[in-house]
Design an enzyme around this catalytic site. Structure first.
Site, PDB file in Angstrom:
ATOM      1  CE1 TYR A 251       1.065   7.906   2.575  1.00 47.02           C
ATOM      2  CE2 TYR A 251       1.561   5.677   1.833  1.00 47.02           C
ATOM      3  CZ  TYR A 251       0.718   6.580   2.563  1.00 47.02           C
ATOM      4  OH  TYR A 251      -0.391   6.109   3.213  1.00 47.02           O
TER       5      TYR A 251
ATOM      6  CG  ASP B 243      -1.666   1.000   1.391  1.00 47.30           C
ATOM      7  OD1 ASP B 243      -2.979   1.125   1.072  1.00 47.30           O
ATOM      8  OD2 ASP B 243      -1.098   2.208   1.501  1.00 47.30           O
TER       9      ASP B 243
ATOM     10  CE  LYS C 129      -3.364   4.942   1.194  1.00 45.60           C
ATOM     11  NZ  LYS C 129      -1.921   4.607   1.449  1.00 45.60           N
TER      12      LYS C 129
ATOM     13  CG  HIS D 194      -4.358  10.143   0.715  1.00 47.54           C
ATOM     14  ND1 HIS D 194      -2.809  10.038   0.289  1.00 47.54           N
ATOM     15  CD2 HIS D 194      -4.309   9.794   1.633  1.00 47.54           C
ATOM     16  CE1 HIS D 194      -2.214   9.586   1.204  1.00 47.54           C
ATOM     17  NE2 HIS D 194      -2.962   9.177   2.225  1.00 47.54           N
TER      18      HIS D 194
END
Ligand code: A2P
Length: 297
Positions: A51, A46, A76, A109
């Protein structure tokens, strides 16, 4: 080799009940952790555009020696990319970063409530990418029950997953039931409560779920670690998890939970640890305006 059991999502796609989270890890760290995890039997990784480590994750997928069909990759869409055309471009960017031809699960998200029309438009873009085969399942993250209803009124596909903060100190039982009623699987982020360590409200007094005496007692009884007990509690509650770790020993430990069982009494005792203590942002306020103001402080 230990692999996690799968659950069938509302669109028929099978998803592992446990995967590796890579929040707050650099591309290189995420790459190493994902390689380690896949070798240890993980089949779900994930990540998220926000990120900044999709490239590392995609590279681990391609070098793993495990066929793409056996792996389940979640990413996401970030809130700055909401809106229809923006979202289409951002999904393309994620595919490019991952160097994959499809994403198994793509989540919005955050609900970003102050511009919810753009959130809806972004979800419609995910639906279009789903029709085209670039996304196998569409879902959301951090949505409240009211936000799920708001979205549901405007879109065609019920989200397959709602990924939310969920751990023994914040068990969100009513949201889990609300998801269930809608056929949406609940997936826990920060399932072992790492959010308290990563974002402590008071850095001098960090809360550690895994040190909770009640949990330690149950773990000792089963000769397992507190993290394994918490992950098992989620699993027996029907909640999917994505524990984050960059440590090879802990990565292996976290998937080694499918050969023991918590009793009804253990399950109830862990349920009673709930303090309704959210550690992450509240979905009613977290959006781009909120973030901008936060960064200006
Ligand atoms: P590390 O990456 O060094 O292993 P969560 O997924 O709930 O947010 O938790 C993530 C945090 O918990 C990270 O700080 C991670 O550190 C740590 N962690 C992951 N697995 C374990 C484990 N089995 N025991 C203790 N801490 C763990």
């Amino acid at each position: 080799m230990k692999t996690a059991p799968t659950v069938v999502l509302n669109n028929g796609l099978a998803m592992p009940m446990l995967g590796l989270g890579v929040y707050m890890t650099s591309g290189d760290q995420a790459n190493a952790a994902a390689e380690e995890a896949i070798a240890a039997g993980y089949r779900l990784i994930d990540t998220a555009a926000a990120y900044g480590n999709e490239v590392g994750v995609g590279s681990a997928v391609r070098s793993s020696g495990v066929s793409r069909a056996e792996l389940f990759i979640t990413t996401k869409l970030w809130i700055a990319d909401y809106g229809y055309d923006e979202a289409l471009r951002a999904v393309d960017q994620s595919l490019h970063n991952l160097k994959l031809d499809h994403i198994d699960l793509m989540l919005l998200h955050w609900p970003a409530p102050s511009g919810f029309d753009r959130t809806i438009a972004a979800y419609r873009a995910l639906e279009r990418m789903h029709e085209q085969g670039a996304i196998k399942a569409t879902g959301v993250s951090n949505f409240t029950e009211a936000q799920l209803d708001h979205l549901d009124d405007a879109v065609g596909i019920t989200p397959a997953v709602n990924q939310v903060e969920l751990h023994p100190y914040f068990s969100q039982t009513s949201l889990v039931k609300a998801n269930q009623r809608r056929g949406i699987l609940t997936q826990a982020w920060s399932p072992i409560g790492g959010i308290y360590i990563n974002h402590p409200a008071d850095p001098n007094q960090v809360t550690e779920v895994l040190n909770d005496p009640g949990l330690v007692e149950i773990a000792t009884h089963h000769a397992r670690s507190p993290a394994q007990v918490v992950l098992r509690w989620h699993f027996q509650s029907g909640v999917a998890t994505i524990p984050k770790s960059v440590n090879p020993e802990r990565i292996r430990q976290n998937i080694d939970i499918f050969d023991f069982e918590l009793s009804q009494k253990d399950m109830e005792a862990i349920g009673l640890l709930n303090r309704d203590a959210r550690a992450g942002a509240h979905p009613d306020v977290f959006d781009l305006d909120f973030l901008t103001k936060l960064l200006q402080k």
